[in-house]
Motif scaffolding. Structure first.
Motif, PDB file in Angstrom:
ATOM      1  N   GLN A 146       0.808  -1.214   0.000  1.00  0.00           N
ATOM      2  CA  GLN A 146       0.000   0.000   0.000  1.00  0.00           C
ATOM      3  C   GLN A 146       0.845   1.268   0.000  1.00  0.00           C
ATOM      4  OE1 GLN A 146      -1.794   0.950   4.056  1.00  0.00           O
ATOM      5  NE2 GLN A 146      -1.329  -1.217   4.287  1.00  0.00           N
ATOM      6  N   ASP A 147       2.132   1.146   0.328  1.00  0.00           N
ATOM      7  CA  ASP A 147       2.981   2.330   0.424  1.00  0.00           C
ATOM      8  C   ASP A 147       3.452   2.844  -0.933  1.00  0.00           C
ATOM      9  OD1 ASP A 147       2.797   2.347   3.190  1.00  0.00           O
ATOM     10  OD2 ASP A 147       4.532   1.022   3.436  1.00  0.00           O
ATOM     11  N   ASN A 148       3.262   2.055  -1.990  1.00  0.00           N
ATOM     12  CA  ASN A 148       3.692   2.559  -3.301  1.00  0.00           C
ATOM     13  C   ASN A 148       2.609   2.387  -4.361  1.00  0.00           C
ATOM     14  OD1 ASN A 148       3.798  -0.178  -3.796  1.00  0.00           O
ATOM     15  ND2 ASN A 148       5.848  -0.168  -4.702  1.00  0.00           N
ATOM     16  N   LEU A 149       1.336   2.569  -3.944  1.00  0.00           N
ATOM     17  CA  LEU A 149       0.263   2.536  -4.931  1.00  0.00           C
ATOM     18  C   LEU A 149       0.429   3.703  -5.892  1.00  0.00           C
ATOM     19  CD1 LEU A 149      -2.983   1.673  -2.907  1.00  0.00           C
ATOM     20  CD2 LEU A 149      -1.648   0.167  -4.386  1.00  0.00           C
ATOM     21  N   PRO A 150       0.285   3.458  -7.186  1.00  0.00           N
ATOM     22  CA  PRO A 150       0.424   4.544  -8.167  1.00  0.00           C
ATOM     23  C   PRO A 150      -0.698   5.576  -8.022  1.00  0.00           C
ATOM     24  CG  PRO A 150       0.540   2.373  -9.206  1.00  0.00           C
ATOM     25  CD  PRO A 150       0.039   2.164  -7.814  1.00  0.00           C
ATOM     26  N   ASP A 151      -0.494   6.752  -8.627  1.00  0.00           N
ATOM     27  CA  ASP A 151      -1.558   7.736  -8.709  1.00  0.00           C
ATOM     28  C   ASP A 151      -2.764   7.114  -9.411  1.00  0.00           C
ATOM     29  OD1 ASP A 151       0.120   9.555  -7.543  1.00  0.00           O
ATOM     30  OD2 ASP A 151       0.758  10.471  -9.436  1.00  0.00           O
ATOM     31  N   LYS A 152      -3.937   7.547  -9.043  1.00  0.00           N
ATOM     32  CA  LYS A 152      -5.202   7.078  -9.615  1.00  0.00           C
ATOM     33  C   LYS A 152      -5.571   5.668  -9.162  1.00  0.00           C
ATOM     34  CE  LYS A 152      -4.912  10.084 -13.659  1.00  0.00           C
ATOM     35  NZ  LYS A 152      -4.954  10.188 -15.137  1.00  0.00           N
ATOM     36  N   VAL A 153      -4.850   5.127  -8.178  1.00  0.00           N
ATOM     37  CA  VAL A 153      -5.245   3.866  -7.542  1.00  0.00           C
ATOM     38  C   VAL A 153      -5.398   4.138  -6.055  1.00  0.00           C
ATOM     39  CG1 VAL A 153      -4.616   1.478  -7.029  1.00  0.00           C
ATOM     40  CG2 VAL A 153      -4.041   2.463  -9.254  1.00  0.00           C
ATOM     41  N   GLU A 154      -6.566   3.830  -5.493  1.00  0.00           N
ATOM     42  CA  GLU A 154      -6.792   4.109  -4.087  1.00  0.00           C
ATOM     43  C   GLU A 154      -7.150   2.843  -3.319  1.00  0.00           C
ATOM     44  OE1 GLU A 154      -9.936   6.933  -3.594  1.00  0.00           O
ATOM     45  OE2 GLU A 154     -11.516   5.546  -4.224  1.00  0.00           O
ATOM     46  N   MET A 155      -6.743   2.820  -2.079  1.00  0.00           N
ATOM     47  CA  MET A 155      -7.044   1.723  -1.168  1.00  0.00           C
ATOM     48  C   MET A 155      -8.510   1.807  -0.759  1.00  0.00           C
ATOM     49  SD  MET A 155      -4.865   0.925   2.251  1.00  0.00           S
ATOM     50  CE  MET A 155      -5.235  -0.366   3.420  1.00  0.00           C
ATOM     51  N   THR A 156      -9.240   0.685  -0.835  1.00  0.00           N
ATOM     52  CA  THR A 156     -10.662   0.666  -0.480  1.00  0.00           C
ATOM     53  C   THR A 156     -10.970  -0.196   0.730  1.00  0.00           C
ATOM     54  OG1 THR A 156     -11.066  -1.188  -2.001  1.00  0.00           O
ATOM     55  CG2 THR A 156     -11.357   1.059  -2.873  1.00  0.00           C
ATOM     56  N   HIS A 157     -10.094  -1.158   1.051  1.00  0.00           N
ATOM     57  CA  HIS A 157     -10.330  -2.064   2.174  1.00  0.00           C
ATOM     58  C   HIS A 157      -9.021  -2.279   2.927  1.00  0.00           C
ATOM     59  CE1 HIS A 157     -13.660  -2.997  -0.557  1.00  0.00           C
ATOM     60  NE2 HIS A 157     -14.309  -3.495   0.474  1.00  0.00           N
ATOM     61  N   VAL A 158      -9.117  -2.415   4.259  1.00  0.00           N
ATOM     62  CA  VAL A 158      -7.929  -2.618   5.080  1.00  0.00           C
ATOM     63  C   VAL A 158      -8.187  -3.762   6.056  1.00  0.00           C
ATOM     64  CG1 VAL A 158      -8.664  -0.890   6.781  1.00  0.00           C
ATOM     65  CG2 VAL A 158      -6.242  -1.476   6.592  1.00  0.00           C
ATOM     66  N   ASN A 159      -7.160  -4.567   6.302  1.00  0.00           N
ATOM     67  CA  ASN A 159      -7.237  -5.641   7.283  1.00  0.00           C
ATOM     68  C   ASN A 159      -7.085  -5.052   8.677  1.00  0.00           C
ATOM     69  OD1 ASN A 159      -6.149  -7.857   9.089  1.00  0.00           O
ATOM     70  ND2 ASN A 159      -6.509  -9.043   7.234  1.00  0.00           N
ATOM     71  N   LEU A 160      -8.054  -5.297   9.551  1.00  0.00           N
ATOM     72  CA  LEU A 160      -8.034  -4.695  10.879  1.00  0.00           C
ATOM     73  C   LEU A 160      -7.095  -5.404  11.847  1.00  0.00           C
ATOM     74  CD1 LEU A 160     -11.802  -3.752  11.358  1.00  0.00           C
ATOM     75  CD2 LEU A 160      -9.898  -2.309  10.635  1.00  0.00           C
ATOM     76  N   ASN A 161      -6.563  -6.551  11.462  1.00  0.00           N
ATOM     77  CA  ASN A 161      -5.580  -7.227  12.318  1.00  0.00           C
ATOM     78  C   ASN A 161      -4.180  -6.652  12.145  1.00  0.00           C
ATOM     79  OD1 ASN A 161      -7.323  -9.010  13.595  1.00  0.00           O
ATOM     80  ND2 ASN A 161      -7.062 -10.609  12.062  1.00  0.00           N
ATOM     81  N   ASP A 162      -3.764  -6.460  10.905  1.00  0.00           N
ATOM     82  CA  ASP A 162      -2.385  -6.019  10.683  1.00  0.00           C
ATOM     83  C   ASP A 162      -2.261  -4.767   9.813  1.00  0.00           C
ATOM     84  OD1 ASP A 162      -2.919  -6.951   8.135  1.00  0.00           O
ATOM     85  OD2 ASP A 162      -1.504  -8.617   8.199  1.00  0.00           O
ATOM     86  N   GLY A 163      -3.397  -4.184   9.391  1.00  0.00           N
ATOM     87  CA  GLY A 163      -3.354  -2.953   8.608  1.00  0.00           C
ATOM     88  C   GLY A 163      -2.963  -3.119   7.160  1.00  0.00           C
ATOM     89  N   SER A 164      -2.868  -4.358   6.673  1.00  0.00           N
ATOM     90  CA  SER A 164      -2.459  -4.583   5.294  1.00  0.00           C
ATOM     91  C   SER A 164      -3.586  -4.255   4.324  1.00  0.00           C
ATOM     92  CB  SER A 164      -1.994  -6.031   5.095  1.00  0.00           C
ATOM     93  OG  SER A 164      -3.035  -6.941   5.398  1.00  0.00           O
ATOM     94  N   LEU A 165      -3.216  -4.005   3.085  1.00  0.00           N
ATOM     95  CA  LEU A 165      -4.169  -3.640   2.045  1.00  0.00           C
ATOM     96  C   LEU A 165      -5.027  -4.844   1.673  1.00  0.00           C
ATOM     97  CD1 LEU A 165      -3.434  -1.476  -1.071  1.00  0.00           C
ATOM     98  CD2 LEU A 165      -4.666  -3.611  -1.326  1.00  0.00           C
ATOM     99  N   GLU A 166      -6.338  -4.651   1.691  1.00  0.00           N
ATOM    100  CA  GLU A 166      -7.267  -5.741   1.365  1.00  0.00           C
ATOM    101  C   GLU A 166      -8.143  -5.436   0.147  1.00  0.00           C
ATOM    102  OE1 GLU A 166      -7.607  -8.714   2.508  1.00  0.00           O
ATOM    103  OE2 GLU A 166      -6.702  -8.785   4.499  1.00  0.00           O
ATOM    104  N   GLY A 167      -8.078  -4.217  -0.365  1.00  0.00           N
ATOM    105  CA  GLY A 167      -8.872  -3.880  -1.535  1.00  0.00           C
ATOM    106  C   GLY A 167      -8.410  -2.571  -2.132  1.00  0.00           C
TER     107      GLY A 167
END
Length: 371
Positions: free
Chosen positions: A314-335
């Protein structure tokens, strides 16, 4: 029959094979689901792995023909605290031991699965070997170390379909449209599904939602997909390292902006690579039916079914791509979703089988993009 479980860090556990003699080498992982073991076993995403169930009693409801998520069993070994050989369920048509023997998969119980799970949680998923034949501990540990692992390897090539097929009446069908397109031209939507190791329930749900589904091999070119003129493109789950899948990312990149795209699990990771993001290996992955995920678009929390060892960074998502879901256990990108093109994906399994049905709404989002 005595079985030794040897990990690359030197740990050796003693268990019992309830499926006879054999050996299996792979990445040892754990799954926290209380039930659904047949769906776990037939999920192609477990290719190359040795799966340990954390729930202590497995086999108590047997197996049946209806709970298959593919045509085969994919883990190389199945481990548990205690195997129950006398199933008690009206749907059962056989025992778990019979099922594993049919597909040549080693079944092992009689050891401390809590200890093994704790080792994996503390030190990460490891290379391991299980054997009833080689009982030399030093030899087994060295053989576990020598196994090449999953990073950088193309595991999708082992499970993807060899030729296109249509999904009709809850089964893969050659017949009409086998190589030329969709069998059901009257369906509301036509979806091309890339098979990276697809679970049947993904295809079942698409069909239930009014889609004609044409499944194609992982290496199918973007040009061949667009020639079918689908309303949408589906990217399935699958095993292993997305960066090791040969020749797929470029094809998906060519499809961006051409048709609506929905990706699940490995399909989500491959879509991330097509965007220009990167992926990394999680310490011990997410496997089970109880992972909490927050939908950042609605604020709602859903309990999800998951099975993955890699993740989009999630730290290097390109422009025009956004995070929509997050894992509540470890904060990792889920969507994530693309803000310019009609493309979105999730890391978890909204098709459940097994697991909660909380995320089934994502298939409706896909339909809305195709409308």
């Amino acid at each position: 029959m005595k079985a030794l479980i040897a990990l690359e860090d030197g740990t050796v556990l003693i268990g019992r094979s309830f499926t006879g003699a054999g050996e299996a080498v792979g990445e040892i992982v754990f799954n926290t689901s209380m039930s659904g073991y047949q769906e776990v076993l037939t999920d192609p995403s477990y290719t190359g792995q040795l799966v340990t169930m954390t729930y202590p009693l497995i086999g108590n409801y047997g197996v049946n023909d209806e709970d298959m998520e593919s045509a085969s069993v994919h883990p190389r070994a199945f481990l548990m605290r205690e195997y129950q050989d006398v199933p008690s369920n009206f749907r059962a048509t056989g025992t778990l031991a019979e099922f594993l023997k049919k597909f040549g998969v080693l079944g092992v119980d009689g050891f401390d699965t809590r200890m093994l799970t704790r080792i994996i949680r503390n030190h990460g998923a490891m290379k391991a070997i299980i054997s009833t034949e080689d009982l030399d501990e030093a030899s087994l540990v060295q053989r576990a170390k020598d196994w090449p692992g999953l990073v950088g390897r193309d595991m999708v090539a082992r499970v993807t379909t060899k030729a296109p097929y249509n999904w009709v009446n809850n089964a893969p069908v050659a017949g009409a449209g086998f190589d030329t397109g969709f069998a059901e031209d009257t369906a509301k939507y036509k979806v091309v599904a890339y098979d990276f190791g697809v679970k049947y329930n993904q295809l079942r749900i698409l069909k239930e939602k009014g889609c004609a589904v044409h499944v194609v091999p992982a290496t199918t070119s973007a040009e061949d997909v667009l020639a079918l003129n689908p309303d949408g493109i589906f990217l399935s789950n699958g095993p292993g390292d997305p960066a090791g899948v040969d020749g797929v990312v470029e094809n998906i990149r060519k499809l961006l902006g051409k048709k609506p795209i929905f990706g699940i699990c490995l399909g989500h990771q491959i879509l991330g690579l097509a965007y220009g993001a990167s992926t990394y290996k999680l310490k011990f992955g997410h496997r089970g039916g109880n992972q909490p995920v927050k939908d950042l678009l609605t604020g709602k929390v859903e309990i999800t079914s998951q099975n993955h060892g890699f993740c989009v960074d999630q730290d290097n998502l390109p422009d025009k791509v956004e995070m929509t879901h997050v894992n509540l256990n470890d904060g990792s990108l889920e969507g994530m979703r693309h803000t310019e093109f009609p493309a979105f994906s999730v890391q978890y399994h909204p098709e459940h089988a097994p697991g909660p049905h909380d995320a089934i709404y994502l298939f409706d989002r896909f339909l809305e993009l195709m409308a």
